[in-house]
Design a protein around this motif. Structure first.
Motif, short mmCIF file in Angstrom:
data_model
loop_
_atom_site.label_atom_id
_atom_site.label_comp_id
_atom_site.label_asym_id
_atom_site.label_seq_id
_atom_site.Cartn_x
_atom_site.Cartn_y
_atom_site.Cartn_z
N THR A 1 3.29 15.95 38.84
CA THR A 1 2.25 15.42 37.97
C THR A 1 0.89 15.59 38.64
O THR A 1 0.81 15.97 39.81
N LYS B 1 4.28 7.30 42.54
CA LYS B 1 3.31 8.16 41.86
C LYS B 1 2.65 9.12 42.85
O LYS B 1 2.38 10.28 42.53
N GLU C 1 5.00 11.95 43.43
CA GLU C 1 4.99 12.85 42.28
C GLU C 1 3.79 13.80 42.35
O GLU C 1 3.91 14.98 42.04
N ILE D 1 -1.78 10.81 35.63
CA ILE D 1 -1.47 9.41 35.99
C ILE D 1 -2.60 8.51 35.53
O ILE D 1 -2.37 7.43 34.99
#
Length: 141
Positions: free
Chosen positions: A36, A27, A30, A41
């Motif tokens: 993102t 994450k 990303e 998230i």
């Protein structure tokens, strides 16, 4: 088209779960690549943005760098430059005033040595009445 029912986790459920380091690293990558955002998230996995930023600090590629990139608007930059100029001008003025004060102190010191008179004011004593004022003293003892 079947819709999947979205349910919110309870606080207790959110506290019991644990994200693996590999998930957090994925994450973070990303976010760093721009795929993102932190808020996405946070919303998608029902985790606070504070925790996502902790992941960024722990696993991000920028965590080891001492430098930080600060993005500011053009008006902020202009305002900062104007304030720096103003500070420099005020420091220059203070410097000039200090030179004048030092000069006056030296002149008083030289005059005291030359004429043997204490020119500096003594605030603990009252001024003498020899200044040439003409006041009528009506007190009779």
């Amino acid at each position: 088209m079947a819709t999947r029912r979205q349910f919110k986790m309870t606080t207790a459920e959110r506290r019991r779960r644990h994200f693996s380091d590999s998930f957090k690293i994925q994450k973070v990558r990303e976010i760093e690549t721009g795929k993102t955002k932190v808020s996405e998230i946070s919303k998608q996995y029902e985790v606070t943005t504070t925790n996502v930023y902790r992941w960024l600090n722990k696993f991000g590629t920028m965590k080891d760098k001492k430098e930080k990139l600060i993005i500011e608007t053009d008006s902020d930059t202009r305002q900062l430059l104007e304030l720096k100029k103003k500070v420099a001008e005020l420091e220059r003025i203070i410097g000039q005033k200090q030179i004048l004060i030092d000069f006056k102190d030296k002149m008083i010191e030289l005059a005291e040595e030359t004429y043997g008179v204490d020119i500096k004011k003594k605030f603990s004593t009252r001024p003498s009445n020899i200044s040439g004022t003409t006041e009528n003293n009506t007190d009779t003892a």
